[in-house]
Design an enzyme around this catalytic site. Structure first.
Site, PDB file in Angstrom:
ATOM      1  N   PRO A   1       0.832  -1.215   0.000  1.00 46.61           N
ATOM      2  CA  PRO A   1       0.000   0.000   0.000  1.00 46.61           C
ATOM      3  C   PRO A   1       0.859   1.255   0.000  1.00 46.61           C
ATOM      4  CG  PRO A   1      -0.632  -1.475   1.800  1.00 46.61           C
ATOM      5  CD  PRO A   1       0.646  -1.972   1.247  1.00 46.61           C
ATOM      6  N   GLU A   2       0.764   1.997  -1.087  1.00 53.29           N
ATOM      7  CA  GLU A   2       1.396   3.308  -1.158  1.00 53.29           C
ATOM      8  C   GLU A   2       0.267   4.332  -1.088  1.00 53.29           C
ATOM      9  OE1 GLU A   2       4.246   3.539  -4.383  1.00 53.29           O
ATOM     10  OE2 GLU A   2       4.605   1.393  -4.302  1.00 53.29           O
TER      11      GLU A   2
ATOM     12  N   HIS B   1      -4.500 -13.627  10.645  1.00 52.95           N
ATOM     13  CA  HIS B   1      -3.696 -12.415  10.809  1.00 52.95           C
ATOM     14  C   HIS B   1      -4.529 -11.161  11.042  1.00 52.95           C
ATOM     15  CE1 HIS B   1      -0.297 -14.870   9.594  1.00 52.95           C
ATOM     16  NE2 HIS B   1      -0.954 -15.202   8.510  1.00 52.95           N
TER      17      HIS B   1
ATOM     18  N   ARG C   1       2.170  -9.866   7.197  1.00 56.49           N
ATOM     19  CA  ARG C   1       3.620  -9.702   7.359  1.00 56.49           C
ATOM     20  C   ARG C   1       3.995  -8.825   8.545  1.00 56.49           C
ATOM     21  NH1 ARG C   1       5.065  -9.377   1.063  1.00 56.49           N
ATOM     22  NH2 ARG C   1       2.858  -9.849   0.940  1.00 56.49           N
TER      23      ARG C   1
END
Length: 288
Positions: free
Chosen positions: A2-3, A109, A128
């Site tokens: 995600p930018e 997660h 992550r």
DNA sequence: CACCACCCCTGGACGC
DNA sequence: TGCGTCCAGGGGTGGT
């Protein structure tokens, strides 16, 4: 992954769904994904990570608060409540997902979740775990503690702001674009795409750009980010909107992920190399 | 101060 | 089919 465009896509969706809603409960499944006021600097050690799911302090995680606005600077998102603010950083694989159904999906997660007064549920998922949550008493506190360290937002980057960011730096311009202290929101995908659109080679020393080149690069950064937002971001692996839709901008990438393939403009072979510890793809003919 | 190498983490791609 | 290996990368930290 995600930018800026992916985070803005998420911000727009949450803005529609959450403003005016009240948080009725919040749960934190991994203590080490949250940094609250008074926590040791640098966040929690991984030693806390096996703690069982627990309720957090009322002031944390926006509990009981009505959501008043959603703000973004660079890749960071702030969910603003009446009496506190939650800053979300999605890192590489983070997602904010909305679920209205009663039955919890078997999603792994999920590190935190919120329930709202209209039955909506918001999940923070980050396999992550490069992302995280930070709570602040106010937007002002968030600005002072975190956002003051970020450069100007890429979406509204002016030519002068870019010139200031690049001035006096001999590092590769690609590395400078990725430095969030200089410009907020540009990551590996959009750095490569903007440099290609501007015709600037990524390994050029930052300070070597001419004034017209800086002007052009600043414009291409704004344009590529705005186009990507229109397409709801680039969905390569993890990115999706809170409603589960995929972005489409990956279809418009001209260089990112295309090393060795033909340039879409000149047909020449795109070159992949490591610059600033990132795989960087460029066209030797189109970029100087 | 400027800049770089390294590390954190997991899942997916790929080779055998 | 299954296992091992490599790679993706934002950003913090510590070293040069």
């Amino acid at each position: 992954m995600p930018e800026l465009p992916e985070v803005e896509t998420i911000r727009l969706a949450l803005e529609q769904r959450l403003i005016g809603r009240r948080v009725t409960s919040a749960r934190l499944h991994r203590r080490d994904m949250l940094v609250a006021p008074g926590d040791p600097p640098g966040g929690f050690s991984r030693a806390h990570s096996d703690a069982p799911p627990k309720r957090v302090r009322r002031a944390d995680l926006l509990q009981g608060a009505r959501i008043t606005e959603l703000r973004r600077l660079g890749k960071q998102l702030a969910i603003v409540g009446e009496n506190s603010v939650l800053c979300v950083h999605l890192g590489m694989s983070g997602q904010l997902l909305l679920a209205t159904d009663k039955k919890p999906e078997p999603l792994g997660h999920v590190h935190a979740e919120w329930r709202f007064d209209d039955g909506a549920r918001l999940l923070f998922r980050d396999p992550r775990r490069f992302g995280g949550l930070w709570t602040f008493a106010s937007l002002q506190a968030l600005r002072e503690a975190r956002w003051s360290r970020l450069g100007p937002d890429g979406l509204s980057l002016t030519a002068d702001q870019l010139r200031v960011a690049l001035a006096g730096s001999r590092r590769p311009v690609k590395g400078a674009l990725l430095d969030q202290k200089l410009i907020a929101g540009v990551g590996n995908i959009y750095a490569d795409e903007a440099l290609f659109a501007a015709g600037v080679h990524p390994s050029r020393p930052a300070c070597s750009l001419t004034s017209p080149e800086s002007t052009r690069l600043a414009r291409e950064i704004r344009v590529v980010l705005a186009r990507a937002i229109k397409a709801k971001g680039s969905s390569l692996r993890d990115h999706m909107t809170p409603d589960g839709a995929r972005g489409a901008f990956q279809l418009a990438h001209k260089v990112y992920g295309r090393g060795g393939q033909p340039c879409r403009v000149c047909g020449g072979k795109l070159q992949a190399e490591q610059i600033a510890q990132r795989t960087t793809v460029s066209c030797p003919a189109c970029q100087r």
